[in-house]
Write a protein that holds these residues in place. Sequence first.
Motif, PDB file in Angstrom:
ATOM      1  N   UNK A  61       0.849  -1.250  -0.076  1.00 62.18           N
ATOM      2  CA  UNK A  61       0.025   0.052  -0.271  1.00 62.18           C
ATOM      3  C   UNK A  61       0.866   1.182   0.022  1.00 62.18           C
ATOM      4  N   UNK A  62       0.477   2.154  -0.901  1.00 58.74           N
ATOM      5  CA  UNK A  62       1.386   3.685  -0.832  1.00 58.74           C
ATOM      6  C   UNK A  62       1.011   4.392   0.437  1.00 58.74           C
ATOM      7  N   UNK A  63      -0.061   4.317   1.014  1.00 55.49           N
ATOM      8  CA  UNK A  63      -0.434   4.914   2.287  1.00 55.49           C
ATOM      9  C   UNK A  63      -1.374   4.004   3.057  1.00 55.49           C
ATOM     10  N   UNK A  64      -1.473   4.185   4.196  1.00 56.24           N
ATOM     11  CA  UNK A  64      -2.239   3.113   4.922  1.00 56.24           C
ATOM     12  C   UNK A  64      -3.374   4.119   5.692  1.00 56.24           C
ATOM     13  N   UNK A  65      -4.446   3.534   6.064  1.00 52.93           N
ATOM     14  CA  UNK A  65      -5.537   4.206   6.721  1.00 52.93           C
ATOM     15  C   UNK A  65      -5.637   3.884   7.992  1.00 52.93           C
ATOM     16  N   UNK A  66      -5.802   4.737   8.929  1.00 47.63           N
ATOM     17  CA  UNK A  66      -6.221   4.346  10.070  1.00 47.63           C
ATOM     18  C   UNK A  66      -7.724   4.019  10.516  1.00 47.63           C
ATOM     19  N   UNK A  67      -7.975   3.040  11.140  1.00 44.14           N
ATOM     20  CA  UNK A  67      -9.223   2.569  11.605  1.00 44.14           C
ATOM     21  C   UNK A  67      -9.521   2.444  13.036  1.00 44.14           C
ATOM     22  N   UNK A  83      -4.704  -1.952   3.022  1.00 39.43           N
ATOM     23  CA  UNK A  83      -4.299  -0.732   3.101  1.00 39.43           C
ATOM     24  C   UNK A  83      -4.632  -0.131   4.502  1.00 39.43           C
ATOM     25  N   UNK A  84      -4.841  -0.837   5.453  1.00 31.55           N
ATOM     26  CA  UNK A  84      -5.407  -0.465   6.772  1.00 31.55           C
ATOM     27  C   UNK A  84      -4.474  -0.844   7.653  1.00 31.55           C
ATOM     28  N   UNK A  85      -4.433   0.097   8.805  1.00 27.43           N
ATOM     29  CA  UNK A  85      -3.533  -0.137  10.022  1.00 27.43           C
ATOM     30  C   UNK A  85      -4.421  -0.310  11.326  1.00 27.43           C
TER      31      UNK A  85
END
Length: 248
Positions: free
Chosen positions: A202-208, A235-237
């Motif tokens: 993932x180029x960037x991860x999203x916080x959930x 792509x989630x953290x």
Amino acid sequence: MAGHSQFKNIMHRKGRVDAVRSKVFSKLAREITVAAKLGTPDPSMNPRLRAAILAARAENMPKDNIERAIKKAAGNEGENYEEIRYEGYGPGGAALIVEAQTDNRNRTASDVRSAFTKSGGSLAETGAVAFMFDRVGVIAFAPDVADADTMLEAAIEAGADDVRSDAEGHEVICAQDAYGDVSKALEGRFGEPRRTGLIWKAQNTIDVDDETGEKLIRLVEVIEDQDDVQNVYVNFALSDALVEKMGA
């Protein structure tokens, strides 16, 4: 790669019952056979096959099983598998890439779509989320082969793009077209890696939040439970608290 690594760590810490381990062995054997059919049955001349064998060893797959999977390819036995990539979204807008190997495209598409739907996700068109990921090479070594500074220096000299070093080991990331050269250089210096191959990063991860995180973990578990699915990239953290909770 935080999201993908976090999930794998959770699943490893949970442990595997015999039925699940059997399914893992079946998937590993399929990848070994496919890799051997696409190239040569000699792992020293076939990077993908070598990576598949390393993955099998990491899961303690018996040597006889590995050799049987290679011989199946050499003898042109078994099914001919088609490789397919699926893309979709999970709760919270998280993106997922699913890699599958199948001898029945319609069956697999139905199974993957059902897995997404029943867990609050949705299957999307090919290309819908792939632009959020990069196809890269990863070469992972045990922590005792070198200290962080030595590994970083060697990786830079070899042409790698990034290195993650912690108590669990060293993970070297490089561009897809540099993978062969970087892998060869690092293996020449540090020996056989414990894991290597091409992945979707993932180029960037999203916080959930933790509630969404638990839903996403269940989604990935359901998808990975499909017989034809080989890999799932996300792509989630997750929060440290959730990782600890789910891995307990």
